[in-house]
Design a protein around this motif. Structure first.
Motif, PDB file in Angstrom:
ATOM      1  N   LEU A 131       0.208  -7.576  -3.515  1.00 50.96           N
ATOM      2  CA  LEU A 131       0.853  -7.293  -2.229  1.00 50.96           C
ATOM      3  C   LEU A 131       1.533  -8.559  -1.705  1.00 50.96           C
ATOM      4  CD1 LEU A 131      -2.043  -5.215  -0.638  1.00 50.96           C
ATOM      5  CD2 LEU A 131       0.190  -4.398  -1.220  1.00 50.96           C
ATOM      6  N   SER A 132       0.988  -9.884  -1.909  1.00 56.13           N
ATOM      7  CA  SER A 132       1.481 -10.924  -1.423  1.00 56.13           C
ATOM      8  C   SER A 132       2.989 -11.378  -2.326  1.00 56.13           C
ATOM      9  CB  SER A 132       0.707 -12.230  -1.292  1.00 56.13           C
ATOM     10  OG  SER A 132      -0.412 -11.854  -0.801  1.00 56.13           O
ATOM     11  N   ILE A 133       2.868 -11.243  -3.445  1.00 56.87           N
ATOM     12  CA  ILE A 133       3.962 -11.544  -4.225  1.00 56.87           C
ATOM     13  C   ILE A 133       5.297 -10.750  -4.204  1.00 56.87           C
ATOM     14  CG2 ILE A 133       4.846 -12.214  -6.629  1.00 56.87           C
ATOM     15  CD1 ILE A 133       2.038 -13.344  -7.204  1.00 56.87           C
ATOM     16  N   ALA A 134       4.846  -9.323  -4.178  1.00 58.96           N
ATOM     17  CA  ALA A 134       5.906  -8.254  -3.866  1.00 58.96           C
ATOM     18  C   ALA A 134       6.754  -8.580  -2.930  1.00 58.96           C
ATOM     19  CB  ALA A 134       5.477  -7.090  -3.891  1.00 58.96           C
ATOM     20  N   ALA A 135       6.012  -9.191  -1.880  1.00 56.94           N
ATOM     21  CA  ALA A 135       6.926  -9.206  -0.663  1.00 56.94           C
ATOM     22  C   ALA A 135       8.185 -10.371  -0.832  1.00 56.94           C
ATOM     23  CB  ALA A 135       6.361  -9.721   0.456  1.00 56.94           C
ATOM     24  N   LEU A 136       8.069 -11.275  -1.842  1.00 57.57           N
ATOM     25  CA  LEU A 136       8.732 -12.368  -2.135  1.00 57.57           C
ATOM     26  C   LEU A 136       9.986 -11.997  -3.048  1.00 57.57           C
ATOM     27  CD1 LEU A 136       6.166 -15.068  -2.519  1.00 57.57           C
ATOM     28  CD2 LEU A 136       7.238 -14.660  -0.490  1.00 57.57           C
ATOM     29  N   ILE A 137       9.743 -10.856  -3.729  1.00 56.86           N
ATOM     30  CA  ILE A 137      10.746 -10.684  -4.807  1.00 56.86           C
ATOM     31  C   ILE A 137      11.542  -9.232  -4.424  1.00 56.86           C
ATOM     32  CG2 ILE A 137       9.847 -11.852  -6.589  1.00 56.86           C
ATOM     33  CD1 ILE A 137       8.511  -9.502  -7.667  1.00 56.86           C
ATOM     34  N   PRO A 138      12.891  -9.234  -4.702  1.00 58.85           N
ATOM     35  CA  PRO A 138      13.670  -8.134  -4.426  1.00 58.85           C
ATOM     36  C   PRO A 138      13.177  -6.608  -5.082  1.00 58.85           C
ATOM     37  CG  PRO A 138      15.218  -9.964  -4.664  1.00 58.85           C
ATOM     38  CD  PRO A 138      13.667 -10.418  -5.103  1.00 58.85           C
ATOM     39  N   PHE A 139      13.112  -5.569  -4.529  1.00 56.18           N
ATOM     40  CA  PHE A 139      12.605  -4.688  -5.310  1.00 56.18           C
ATOM     41  C   PHE A 139      11.006  -4.525  -5.284  1.00 56.18           C
ATOM     42  CE2 PHE A 139      16.914  -4.782  -6.870  1.00 56.18           C
ATOM     43  CZ  PHE A 139      17.486  -3.473  -6.441  1.00 56.18           C
ATOM     44  N   GLY A 140      10.484  -5.752  -5.015  1.00 54.64           N
ATOM     45  CA  GLY A 140       8.980  -5.869  -5.169  1.00 54.64           C
ATOM     46  C   GLY A 140       8.318  -4.883  -4.267  1.00 54.64           C
ATOM     47  N   ALA A 141       8.656  -4.745  -3.060  1.00 47.09           N
ATOM     48  CA  ALA A 141       8.102  -4.042  -1.787  1.00 47.09           C
ATOM     49  C   ALA A 141       8.120  -2.529  -2.194  1.00 47.09           C
ATOM     50  CB  ALA A 141       8.868  -4.266  -0.706  1.00 47.09           C
ATOM     51  N   PHE A 142       9.209  -2.213  -2.853  1.00 52.02           N
ATOM     52  CA  PHE A 142       9.263  -0.642  -3.512  1.00 52.02           C
ATOM     53  C   PHE A 142       8.084  -0.249  -4.505  1.00 52.02           C
ATOM     54  CE2 PHE A 142      13.412  -1.813  -2.007  1.00 52.02           C
ATOM     55  CZ  PHE A 142      13.605  -1.180  -0.914  1.00 52.02           C
ATOM     56  N   ILE A 143       7.799  -1.201  -5.512  1.00 50.11           N
ATOM     57  CA  ILE A 143       6.858  -1.003  -6.438  1.00 50.11           C
ATOM     58  C   ILE A 143       5.536  -0.951  -5.629  1.00 50.11           C
ATOM     59  CG2 ILE A 143       5.611  -2.050  -8.233  1.00 50.11           C
ATOM     60  CD1 ILE A 143       8.496  -3.477  -8.891  1.00 50.11           C
ATOM     61  N   ASN A 144       5.545  -1.909  -4.622  1.00 54.26           N
ATOM     62  CA  ASN A 144       4.130  -2.157  -3.788  1.00 54.26           C
ATOM     63  C   ASN A 144       3.935  -0.745  -2.971  1.00 54.26           C
ATOM     64  OD1 ASN A 144       2.588  -4.004  -3.384  1.00 54.26           O
ATOM     65  ND2 ASN A 144       3.493  -5.075  -1.783  1.00 54.26           N
ATOM     66  N   GLU A 145       4.992  -0.176  -2.320  1.00 52.89           N
ATOM     67  CA  GLU A 145       5.149   1.134  -1.592  1.00 52.89           C
ATOM     68  C   GLU A 145       4.441   2.081  -2.445  1.00 52.89           C
ATOM     69  OE1 GLU A 145       5.756   4.613   0.263  1.00 52.89           O
ATOM     70  OE2 GLU A 145       6.891   4.111  -1.580  1.00 52.89           O
ATOM     71  N   ARG A 146       4.972   2.367  -3.540  1.00 51.11           N
ATOM     72  CA  ARG A 146       4.386   3.253  -4.738  1.00 51.11           C
ATOM     73  C   ARG A 146       2.841   3.179  -4.781  1.00 51.11           C
ATOM     74  NH1 ARG A 146       5.676   7.835  -4.407  1.00 51.11           N
ATOM     75  NH2 ARG A 146       5.807   6.959  -2.491  1.00 51.11           N
ATOM     76  N   ALA A 147       2.454   1.976  -5.153  1.00 44.51           N
ATOM     77  CA  ALA A 147       0.901   1.527  -5.280  1.00 44.51           C
ATOM     78  C   ALA A 147       0.198   1.893  -3.971  1.00 44.51           C
ATOM     79  CB  ALA A 147       0.819   0.300  -5.533  1.00 44.51           C
ATOM     80  N   LEU A 148       0.861   1.734  -3.095  1.00 46.91           N
ATOM     81  CA  LEU A 148      -0.086   2.046  -1.483  1.00 46.91           C
ATOM     82  C   LEU A 148      -0.065   3.530  -1.675  1.00 46.91           C
ATOM     83  CD1 LEU A 148       1.553  -0.774   0.799  1.00 46.91           C
ATOM     84  CD2 LEU A 148      -0.741  -0.684   0.154  1.00 46.91           C
ATOM     85  N   ALA A 149       1.044   4.176  -1.882  1.00 46.23           N
ATOM     86  CA  ALA A 149       1.079   5.666  -1.737  1.00 46.23           C
ATOM     87  C   ALA A 149      -0.048   6.192  -2.760  1.00 46.23           C
ATOM     88  CB  ALA A 149       2.308   6.010  -2.098  1.00 46.23           C
ATOM     89  N   ARG A 150      -0.183   5.632  -3.925  1.00 46.37           N
ATOM     90  CA  ARG A 150      -1.314   6.370  -4.716  1.00 46.37           C
ATOM     91  C   ARG A 150      -2.710   6.079  -4.124  1.00 46.37           C
ATOM     92  NH1 ARG A 150       2.412   4.248  -8.828  1.00 46.37           N
ATOM     93  NH2 ARG A 150       1.154   2.191  -8.939  1.00 46.37           N
ATOM     94  N   ARG A 151      -2.930   4.753  -3.759  1.00 43.55           N
ATOM     95  CA  ARG A 151      -4.076   4.629  -3.044  1.00 43.55           C
ATOM     96  C   ARG A 151      -4.390   5.533  -1.861  1.00 43.55           C
ATOM     97  NH1 ARG A 151      -7.447  -0.680  -2.778  1.00 43.55           N
ATOM     98  NH2 ARG A 151      -8.505  -0.664  -1.155  1.00 43.55           N
ATOM     99  N   GLN A 152      -3.347   5.687  -1.170  1.00 42.96           N
ATOM    100  CA  GLN A 152      -3.484   6.593  -0.072  1.00 42.96           C
ATOM    101  C   GLN A 152      -3.687   8.148  -0.555  1.00 42.96           C
ATOM    102  OE1 GLN A 152       0.122   6.553   2.574  1.00 42.96           O
ATOM    103  NE2 GLN A 152      -0.680   8.452   3.544  1.00 42.96           N
ATOM    104  N   ALA A 153      -3.222   8.586  -1.600  1.00 42.73           N
ATOM    105  CA  ALA A 153      -3.678   9.920  -2.123  1.00 42.73           C
ATOM    106  C   ALA A 153      -4.859  10.076  -2.731  1.00 42.73           C
ATOM    107  CB  ALA A 153      -2.481  10.168  -3.380  1.00 42.73           C
ATOM    108  N   VAL A 154      -5.333   8.829  -3.372  1.00 34.09           N
ATOM    109  CA  VAL A 154      -6.816   8.821  -3.794  1.00 34.09           C
ATOM    110  C   VAL A 154      -7.680   8.882  -2.806  1.00 34.09           C
ATOM    111  CG1 VAL A 154      -8.384   7.289  -4.954  1.00 34.09           C
ATOM    112  CG2 VAL A 154      -6.208   7.494  -6.001  1.00 34.09           C
ATOM    113  N   LEU A 155      -7.487   8.044  -1.653  1.00 37.47           N
ATOM    114  CA  LEU A 155      -8.422   8.099  -0.557  1.00 37.47           C
ATOM    115  C   LEU A 155      -8.421   9.578   0.207  1.00 37.47           C
ATOM    116  CD1 LEU A 155     -10.189   6.130   1.083  1.00 37.47           C
ATOM    117  CD2 LEU A 155      -8.017   5.665   2.305  1.00 37.47           C
ATOM    118  N   ALA A 156      -7.168  10.079   0.430  1.00 36.14           N
ATOM    119  CA  ALA A 156      -7.120  11.379   0.892  1.00 36.14           C
ATOM    120  C   ALA A 156      -7.984  12.402   0.125  1.00 36.14           C
ATOM    121  CB  ALA A 156      -5.791  11.903   1.030  1.00 36.14           C
ATOM    122  N   ALA A 157      -7.951  12.652  -1.218  1.00 38.60           N
ATOM    123  CA  ALA A 157      -8.512  13.337  -1.863  1.00 38.60           C
ATOM    124  C   ALA A 157      -9.980  13.345  -2.054  1.00 38.60           C
ATOM    125  CB  ALA A 157      -7.922  13.159  -3.514  1.00 38.60           C
ATOM    126  N   ARG A 158     -10.514  12.220  -1.497  1.00 39.86           N
ATOM    127  CA  ARG A 158     -12.064  12.093  -1.468  1.00 39.86           C
ATOM    128  C   ARG A 158     -12.732  13.180  -0.754  1.00 39.86           C
ATOM    129  NH1 ARG A 158     -13.351   5.585  -1.320  1.00 39.86           N
ATOM    130  NH2 ARG A 158     -12.247   5.163  -3.185  1.00 39.86           N
TER     131      ARG A 158
END
Lengths: 141, 109
Positions: free
Chosen positions: B82-109
């Protein structure tokens, strides 16, 4: 003229942020006692958490935005006093992030005690605010 | 995890995704639009505007990251990513997808 208005906005946001930050730190520092008597204090912790989300955190962003605008408009970069001040504000902001997360946990009746170092957060905040006041007013370097 | 804790974690993840997208977008605007405009067309105003805007977005992201990971449940690898992604272009978008997956897993519990 815009500079003075920005300065007024910045100072107002600083006052709100610093008071909210101190309340959050004092609440977290006394968390063990508050959780022990959770029924009586749950509403208080939830109220402080809500205040942090709706008032203290937005005030911090206003502090940053107006402060950076003032530094650019006033051509204060790269004065050493400003760089040191920014360092202190970064530390206070990070501390605020941790306090906000801890308040959130406490409001959800999470009984795990906050890290022991958080007891010192109120003093650290007051020391940081005092140092900022000196840097801004005296501009010692 | 109680329903209240899950709701709070989901809401924090939503906020984190929004800030991540804003940070990533402003970084791209700065690097791909403002900097070329400055060097190719001599429009220094582009970086004078986008620089502070991205600076604020970056600060907001950094703060939100601390706020999120301080809530617990994040591995060191997650925090590093999460920290490194903020420093590189397009990193935040990869991060956002990872966060969305985590959100989906948590919501499904």
């Amino acid at each position: 003229m815009i500079y003075l208005w920005l300065k007024a906005l910045h100072v107002a946001a600083v006052l709100i942020w610093s008071s909210g930050l101190l309340v959050a730190a004092l609440t977290t520092a006394s968390a063990s006692k508050l959780v022990a008597d959770a029924t009586g204090h749950a509403a208080l912790i939830e109220g402080i958490r809500r205040f942090d989300t709706r008032v203290t955190s937005p005030a911090m962003f206003v502090v940053w935005g107006a402060g950076l605008a003032l530094a650019v408009l006033g051509q204060w970069f790269p004065s050493p006093w400003l760089i040191v001040k920014l360092g202190i504000v970064v530390v206070l902001s990070a501390l605020h992030g941790v306090l906000a997360a801890t308040l959130s946990r406490l409001s959800q009746h999470d009984v795990s005690p906050p890290p022991p170092w958080m007891r010192h957060a109120p003093v650290a905040i007051m020391a940081g605010l005092g140092a900022i006041a000196i840097l801004v007013i005296v501009k010692p370097f | 995890m109680t329903p209240q804790q899950r709701a709070e974690a989901l809401s924090q993840l939503r906020r984190m995704r929004v800030v991540s997208l804003i940070e990533g977008s402003t970084l791209l605007l700065l690097v791909l639009v403002a900097v070329p405009l400055k060097h190719v067309a001599g429009l220094t105003v582009a970086t004078r505007i986008m620089g502070p805007v991205h600076g604020l977005a970056f600060l907001a992201y950094g703060w939100m990251l601390i706020r999120t990971v301080a809530g617990g449940g994040w591995s060191r690898a997650d925090i590093l990513r999460l920290s490194i992604a903020a420093l590189i272009p397009f990193g935040a978008f990869i991060n956002e997808r990872a966060l969305a997956r985590r959100q989906a897993v948590l919501a499904a519990r």
